[in-house]
Write an enzyme that holds these catalytic residues in place. Structure first.
Site, PDB file in Angstrom:
ATOM      1  N   SER A 178      -3.714 -38.036   7.296  1.00  0.00           N
ATOM      2  CA  SER A 178      -3.237 -37.750   5.948  1.00  0.00           C
ATOM      3  C   SER A 178      -2.399 -36.490   5.825  1.00  0.00           C
ATOM      4  O   SER A 178      -1.611 -36.370   4.887  1.00  0.00           O
ATOM      5  CB  SER A 178      -4.431 -37.653   4.985  1.00  0.00           C
ATOM      6  OG  SER A 178      -5.296 -36.600   5.365  1.00  0.00           O
ATOM      7  N   HIS A 206      -4.350 -44.560   4.299  1.00  0.00           N
ATOM      8  CA  HIS A 206      -2.923 -44.328   4.072  1.00  0.00           C
ATOM      9  C   HIS A 206      -2.038 -45.378   4.734  1.00  0.00           C
ATOM     10  O   HIS A 206      -0.807 -45.252   4.699  1.00  0.00           O
ATOM     11  CB  HIS A 206      -2.542 -42.932   4.560  1.00  0.00           C
ATOM     12  CG  HIS A 206      -3.252 -41.840   3.830  1.00  0.00           C
ATOM     13  ND1 HIS A 206      -2.799 -41.309   2.641  1.00  0.00           N
ATOM     14  CD2 HIS A 206      -4.420 -41.190   4.104  1.00  0.00           C
ATOM     15  CE1 HIS A 206      -3.632 -40.383   2.224  1.00  0.00           C
ATOM     16  NE2 HIS A 206      -4.628 -40.295   3.086  1.00  0.00           N
ATOM     17  N   LYS A 238      -4.653 -45.687  -3.542  1.00  0.00           N
ATOM     18  CA  LYS A 238      -3.384 -45.138  -3.031  1.00  0.00           C
ATOM     19  C   LYS A 238      -2.301 -46.207  -3.183  1.00  0.00           C
ATOM     20  O   LYS A 238      -1.819 -46.418  -4.285  1.00  0.00           O
ATOM     21  CB  LYS A 238      -3.575 -44.653  -1.597  1.00  0.00           C
ATOM     22  CG  LYS A 238      -4.580 -43.500  -1.503  1.00  0.00           C
ATOM     23  CD  LYS A 238      -4.770 -43.017  -0.097  1.00  0.00           C
ATOM     24  CE  LYS A 238      -5.652 -41.780  -0.041  1.00  0.00           C
ATOM     25  NZ  LYS A 238      -7.049 -42.034  -0.463  1.00  0.00           N
TER      26      LYS A 238
END
Length: 386
Positions: A178, A206, A238
């Site tokens: 990240s 992610h 996300k």
């Protein structure tokens, strides 16, 4: 006095350039933000596909609220597992290619549930040194022997595995790191897991929605099978644009986690209206090749624009583009200078990143325009010459 000690430590954080500041946004999540009446272009969010305020998700959430209400009322194993939760789990399993999926309230809670449910005293966890804080905390909760290997170093990891006499072994890694934006060597990790009879737990927070065929994630990106020893955690706040997380794995593992993962068993289930929104989000992710293509063009634009400046960009092929500055105070000053120009880029400092590697963490989204990225590139080039 205890409070005086805390204040002294807070003062030390301020002195060392490490104190964080929470800001209240006055607009929904998106590329444009307003904070304290100041309009900004935001490069802070992990909303990689621009779905957080997408009208289709808003409509699905509203329809879900009218049908299912707002709260679930209990944990999944009591009476909180509602129809939208069951549908979403089935959709996530099919989308990722695994037998089953299990919903969690957050990615942090998912990680805290997975590791202690699979290993404990007498077992060993082999963790990448740059793993997310939730994975580090999960290992501590498990009380297993913790062995950290240098970042993405397969040779070092194999030496540790070969020397281990633990009853059970678990390899633990982020898929996309990240703060650096690079990818874990998942094919090599899975090969080692096979060779040394270990679990491989992958945090794809992610990568899910962004990487792989139709955004199916990092495992798809590398073309890996849904192996029985492979366990994938993905977050839904996300790229998916909403909230929550899931774990996908073979049916036996998922049933075990449902019976033994404490952060699943003892937590009220998430809102059904969020599950309804996420069902729509999965459809948009699957049909989102144009969004992802635009995102990769923005990544190339940023990297090309800063290639000949004094700023060092890490070798990230993802939407996370760290600009290494080094000094904590200089990083904060640079972020403030960008803020004055209407650009919001977070200053990331230790302990989030190693000492001496303070950075600007640029997060790009498919909702950004080329003009907005050009504005950021121009400002950074100007500041590089100051």
């Amino acid at each position: 006095m205890i409070c005086d000690e805390l204040q002294g430590e807070l003062d030390a954080l301020q002195r060392d350039g490490l104190k964080r500041v929470r800001r209240t946004l006055e607009l929904p999540c998106g590329p444009l933000a307003r904070v304290d009446g100041c309009s900004l272009i935001s490069f802070c969010s992990n909303d990689y596909l621009g779905l957080a305020n997408d009208p289709a998700l808003v409509a699905a959430a509203c329809a879900g609220a009218r049908t299912w209400g707002v709260g679930s009322g209990a944990s999944h194993l009591v009476s909180g597992h509602l129809g939208p939760h069951a549908v979403l789990e089935e959709q996530l399993a099919a989308f990722t290619g695994f037998d089953r999926a299990l919903l969690f309230s957050t990615g942090y809670m998912a990680n805290l549930g997975i590791v202690p449910a699979l290993v404990g005293r007498g077992d060993a966890v082999f963790a990448d040194r740059l793993n997310h804080a939730s994975l580090i905390d999960a290992v501590q909760l498990a009380r297993a022997d913790s062995q950290r290997y240098p970042h993405a170093d397969l040779a070092a990891l194999e030496r540790l595995l070969a020397a281990s006499t633990a009853r059970r072994r678990l390899i633990l890694t982020d898929a996309v790191f990240s703060m650096d934006g690079d990818l874990a060597p998942l094919p090599g990790l899975l090969a080692l897991a096979e060779r040394y009879d270990a679990w491989l737990v992958v945090d794809d927070a992610h990568g899910f929605g962004v990487l792989g065929r139709q955004g199916r994630g990092s495992i798809s990106h590398f073309g890996l099978p849904a192996d029985r020893r492979l366990i994938c955690m993905g977050t839904l706040g996300k790229a998916a644009g909403a909230a929550g997380a899931f774990v996908a794995a073979n049916a036996t593992v998922i049933e075990w986690l449902a019976q033994r993962a404490r952060s699943y068993i003892f937590t009220t289930a998430g809102s059904p209206l969020i599950a309804c929104a996420l069902a729509t989000s999965l459809e948009l992710i699957a049909a989102g090749d144009a969004r992802r293509a635009h995102l990769w063009r923005l990544v190339a634009q940023l990297r090309d624009g800063l290639a000949d400046t004094r700023w060092r960009l890490l070798a990230s092929p993802t939407a996370i583009q760290p600009v290494i500055v080094g000094d904590n105070h200089e990083t904060v000053r640079l972020a403030a200078a960008l803020h004055e120009r209407g650009l919001w880029v977070p200053a990331i400092r230790p302990p989030t990143v190693p000492k001496g590697t303070a950075r600007l963490r640029v997060s790009l989204s498919a909702a950004h325009s080329e003009a907005q990225v050009a504005e950021l590139v121009g400002a950074l080039r100007e500041l590089a010459c100051a």
